[in-house]
Design a protein around this motif. Structure first.
Motif, mmCIF file in Angstrom:
data_model
loop_
_atom_site.group_PDB
_atom_site.id
_atom_site.type_symbol
_atom_site.label_atom_id
_atom_site.label_comp_id
_atom_site.label_asym_id
_atom_site.label_seq_id
_atom_site.Cartn_x
_atom_site.Cartn_y
_atom_site.Cartn_z
ATOM 1 N N VAL A 157 -22.397 10.806 7.911
ATOM 2 C CA VAL A 157 -23.038 11.485 6.922
ATOM 3 C C VAL A 157 -24.622 11.283 6.866
ATOM 4 N N GLN A 158 -25.022 9.890 6.743
ATOM 5 C CA GLN A 158 -26.173 9.129 7.111
ATOM 6 C C GLN A 158 -26.448 10.131 8.871
ATOM 7 N N TYR A 159 -25.856 9.840 10.107
ATOM 8 C CA TYR A 159 -26.311 10.580 10.662
ATOM 9 C C TYR A 159 -26.512 12.331 10.317
ATOM 10 N N SER A 160 -26.015 13.003 9.424
ATOM 11 C CA SER A 160 -25.877 14.503 9.216
ATOM 12 C C SER A 160 -26.981 14.533 9.011
ATOM 13 N N VAL A 161 -27.566 13.556 7.814
ATOM 14 C CA VAL A 161 -28.667 13.537 6.574
ATOM 15 C C VAL A 161 -30.305 13.729 7.922
ATOM 16 N N LEU A 162 -30.089 12.533 8.708
ATOM 17 C CA LEU A 162 -31.059 12.166 9.886
ATOM 18 C C LEU A 162 -31.452 13.225 10.854
ATOM 19 N N SER A 163 -30.276 14.323 11.461
ATOM 20 C CA SER A 163 -30.094 15.228 12.480
ATOM 21 C C SER A 163 -30.346 16.351 11.668
ATOM 22 N N SER A 164 -30.853 16.270 10.709
ATOM 23 C CA SER A 164 -30.372 17.527 9.037
ATOM 24 C C SER A 164 -29.278 18.816 10.133
ATOM 25 N N GLY A 165 -28.208 17.255 10.052
ATOM 26 C CA GLY A 165 -27.305 18.626 10.032
ATOM 27 C C GLY A 165 -26.600 19.230 11.573
ATOM 28 N N ILE A 166 -27.282 18.684 12.428
ATOM 29 C CA ILE A 166 -27.012 19.052 14.114
ATOM 30 C C ILE A 166 -25.689 17.902 13.884
ATOM 31 N N PHE A 167 -25.656 17.058 14.051
ATOM 32 C CA PHE A 167 -24.534 16.250 13.750
ATOM 33 C C PHE A 167 -23.488 16.443 12.425
ATOM 34 N N ASP A 168 -22.176 16.870 11.976
ATOM 35 C CA ASP A 168 -21.706 17.916 11.132
ATOM 36 C C ASP A 168 -20.268 17.338 11.288
ATOM 37 N N VAL A 169 -20.047 15.944 10.612
ATOM 38 C CA VAL A 169 -18.469 15.313 10.270
ATOM 39 C C VAL A 169 -17.701 15.926 10.080
ATOM 40 N N THR A 170 -17.859 17.574 9.494
ATOM 41 C CA THR A 170 -17.220 18.848 8.754
ATOM 42 C C THR A 170 -16.940 19.601 9.759
ATOM 43 N N GLU A 220 -27.464 -0.362 20.254
ATOM 44 C CA GLU A 220 -26.708 -1.337 19.815
ATOM 45 C C GLU A 220 -25.136 -1.587 19.653
ATOM 46 N N SER A 221 -24.754 -0.159 19.304
ATOM 47 C CA SER A 221 -23.339 0.062 19.085
ATOM 48 C C SER A 221 -22.872 1.189 20.110
ATOM 49 N N SER A 222 -21.566 1.193 19.619
ATOM 50 C CA SER A 222 -20.829 1.791 20.423
ATOM 51 C C SER A 222 -21.090 3.169 19.791
ATOM 52 N N GLU A 223 -20.300 3.271 18.251
ATOM 53 C CA GLU A 223 -20.540 3.521 17.227
ATOM 54 C C GLU A 223 -22.232 4.990 17.800
ATOM 55 N N LYS A 224 -22.937 3.946 16.811
ATOM 56 C CA LYS A 224 -23.808 4.910 17.573
ATOM 57 C C LYS A 224 -24.518 5.539 18.751
ATOM 58 N N SER A 225 -24.290 4.952 19.951
ATOM 59 C CA SER A 225 -23.966 5.662 21.389
ATOM 60 C C SER A 225 -23.387 7.099 20.991
ATOM 61 N N ASP A 226 -22.618 6.386 20.975
ATOM 62 C CA ASP A 226 -21.607 7.832 20.594
ATOM 63 C C ASP A 226 -22.509 9.704 20.031
ATOM 64 N N ALA A 227 -22.415 8.954 18.728
ATOM 65 C CA ALA A 227 -23.248 9.788 17.259
ATOM 66 C C ALA A 227 -24.290 10.291 18.126
ATOM 67 N N LEU A 228 -24.644 9.671 18.608
ATOM 68 C CA LEU A 228 -26.425 9.686 19.148
ATOM 69 C C LEU A 228 -26.553 10.660 20.400
ATOM 70 N N ALA A 229 -25.277 9.962 21.142
ATOM 71 C CA ALA A 229 -25.310 11.512 22.222
ATOM 72 C C ALA A 229 -24.748 12.671 22.173
ATOM 73 N N THR A 230 -23.964 13.447 21.405
ATOM 74 C CA THR A 230 -23.967 14.374 20.911
ATOM 75 C C THR A 230 -24.809 14.908 19.957
ATOM 76 N N ILE A 231 -25.820 14.099 19.083
ATOM 77 C CA ILE A 231 -27.177 15.005 18.795
ATOM 78 C C ILE A 231 -28.066 14.926 19.702
ATOM 79 N N LEU A 232 -28.254 14.739 20.766
ATOM 80 C CA LEU A 232 -29.077 14.665 21.392
ATOM 81 C C LEU A 232 -29.350 15.767 22.418
#
Lengths: 315, 223
Positions: free
Chosen positions: A87-100, A265-277
């Motif tokens: 949800v934090q990634y969702s907020v940061l990306s204004s909903g571009i990353f959305d876990v739902t 610095e983490s695989s979780e972060k690179s995974d999520a940010l690659a999708t967002i970008l």
């Protein structure tokens, strides 16, 4: 400690896990110890998958999805924590990353058993799009429950779950004293330490259009790299490529990028940010991650220090 | 079986014994270069421990790659040691290395006919040159073929969990040309030719991996 012995072995292991093949190489003085630790690391990935995969009916995510619009579901602190970070990634990306995003990814069918070959009907895309909204996922910290407020909503942790699993598996190897190793989960890569005392790990980045070619390579240590691309899970219809990275704003596959690699610095972060970008095509903020974006014209765009920081070499 | 035959089929590979007609298409002996110790055994743990002891006693100093694969079918279990490109016939030679290898062979009860054994291999990272690029095919985590990438155009199939995956091997690399699964993502992965690259059919549990010198240039490929 085993690592102190002069002769190190590069112990290689692979296993089909989390819908991909996880390859690991670890430098170890004691092969038996490495094998035992790898077994535990693989088991950790399986455990996390059994919590987070919507494809597994007994997973906590499936339980939340099944109870959508009905009732909150009590979940483990671990699942709760990853949902909270999502949800934090969702907020940061204004909903571009959305876990739902689940209703849309299931409608397009790239994660299903059959090859999708047609564009879903627009009215179906629209109705699924209405269900995608992370703000309608209620996370109650007091009793660690999760509740999808509308019937038909569903969580899909595909953009983050694999990375999280690799991070935890890496922790297992570190716990058993290993400092130099590499995980590769279907192209999402995490490295620990250096390959040897003088050399960082060298990671090739696949060319998004030229089969069997690399676009370049980077050198990393104690970091993770993930690449999101439109070239593996896709179909073409009327000369248009439809791929698996869905923009929740449109309900259609994101356009404008062919490949995005993020080092973090983490695989979780690179995974999520690659999708967002992949969807946003860049980030000009001061806190932008380290990225390489290859656009639809195959032009390369780098974050400011990417090339020098990771010694990017173009092929 | 003569030892040389074992080199060609048993160690490299292995699948040749269960797939003799396919094995004839390839020249696996060319894959034996540099230094490597390969063991087909039922007890991979004991083999690895004994091999580590061997390397310690013989003063090995460079990093060695360790690999362990399941094999499916009937195989001749044995040890093959290639020292700087030269096959060491440890059962007839009398130097220190041969003596130690004979001891390992005896402890592991080799040679012996084995069912579904493990294939254990140590090799120096520098052992594979680009000319010796090869493809390994796995089905359900078992190594079923290891074949050299050469100029011939070859098609073959490998049985997986859902049926036969069809591969085409050429100078350009390897590609999946037929798959029994529903979504056929593996067929869209194109041609794999860079060492370290792989083609995976998750539902059919079949995988092809390119192996060669670039494995030491690139530790992994992000995609």
């Amino acid at each position: 400690m085993a690592q102190d012995t002069t002769l190190l072995y590069e112990v290689n292991a692979s296993k089909n896990l989390i819908g991909t093949v996880v390859d690991v190489k670890v430098f170890a003085g004691d092969i038996q110890k490495a094998k035992k630790s790898l077994y535990l690391a693989f088991r950790e990935i399986e455990r996390i998958d059994s919590l987070l995969a919507w494809q597994i009916p007994s997973s906590e995510i499936s339980r939340i999805n099944d109870a959508a619009g009905k009732a909150p579901v009590k979940i483990s602190f671990e699942t709760f924590s990853i949902l909270k970070r999502s949800v934090q990634y969702s907020v940061l990306s204004s909903g571009i990353f959305d876990v739902t995003i689940g209703p849309l990814t299931q409608l397009w069918g790239f994660n299903g058993d059959e090859e999708p070959s047609d564009v879903p009907q627009v009215n179906k895309i629209d109705s699924c799009k209405q269900l995608v909204n992370f703000r309608n996922l209620t996370l109650n910290e007091k009793d660690t429950t999760a509740f999808l407020q509308r019937k038909g909503m569903s969580i899909d942790l595909g953009g983050i779950g694999k990375g999280y699993a690799i991070d935890r598996a890496s922790d297992i190897l570190k716990k058993y004293g290993f400092t130099s190793f590499l995980f590769n989960a279907g192209g999402d890569i995490l490295v620990s330490g250096m390959k040897n005392e003088n050399q960082k790990w060298v990671i090739g980045i696949k060319h998004p259009r030229n089969e069997g070619k690399l676009i370049g390579s980077v050198e990393i240590a104690d970091l993770a790299i993930a690449t999101s691309g439109d070239y593996e899970r896709y179909f073409e219809k009327n000369s248009v490529r439809y791929h698996h990275i869905i923009d929740p704003r449109t309900g259609f596959p994101a356009i404008g990028s062919t490949s995005v690699s993020v080092v973090a610095e983490s695989s979780e972060k690179s995974d999520a940010l690659a999708t967002i970008l992949f969807i946003t095509h860049g980030d000009s903020s001061p806190s932008a991650p380290d990225y390489l974006i290859i656009d639809a014209n195959l032009t390369l765009h780098f974050s400011p220090k990417f090339k020098s920081k990771y010694l990017f070499v173009q092929e | 079986m003569k030892r040389r035959d074992f080199i060609k089929t048993g160690a490299l590979l292995a699948g040749a014994l269960s797939l003799p007609s396919i094995a004839k298409s390839f020249t696996p002996a060319e894959l034996v270069t540099g230094s490597s110790l390969a063991i087909i055994t039922n007890d991979a743990d004991a083999a690895a421990a004994l091999a580590q002891s061997f390397f310690a006693k013989t003063g090995a100093s460079e990093r060695l790659k360790y690999e362990e694969f399941d094999l499916t079918g009937e195989f001749l279990g044995d040890i093959v040691f290639v020292d700087k490109g030269k096959l060491v016939n440890f059962r007839s030679e009398h130097d220190q290395k041969s003596g130690l290898l004979a001891e390992i062979s005896s402890k592991l009860g080799l040679p012996a006919k084995l069912t579904n054994p493990k294939f254990v291999r140590f090799l120096s990272v520098a052992d594979t040159s680009d000319e010796n690029k090869s493809i390994r095919i796995f089905s359900n985590n078992s190594l079923v073929k290891e074949i050299k990438l050469n100029n011939e155009l070859v098609t073959f199939s490998v049985e997986g969990a859902q049926g036969a995956s069809e591969f085409q091997l050429s100078k350009a690399g390897i590609k999946v040309v037929g798959a029994p699964c529903g979504h056929k993502t593996c067929m869209k992965l194109g041609t794999a030719s860079i060492a370290g690259e792989s083609l995976v059919c998750i539902p059919n549990r079949v995988r092809a991996v390119v192996y060669g010198a670039q494995s030491s240039l690139f530790d992994a490929i992000s995609h």
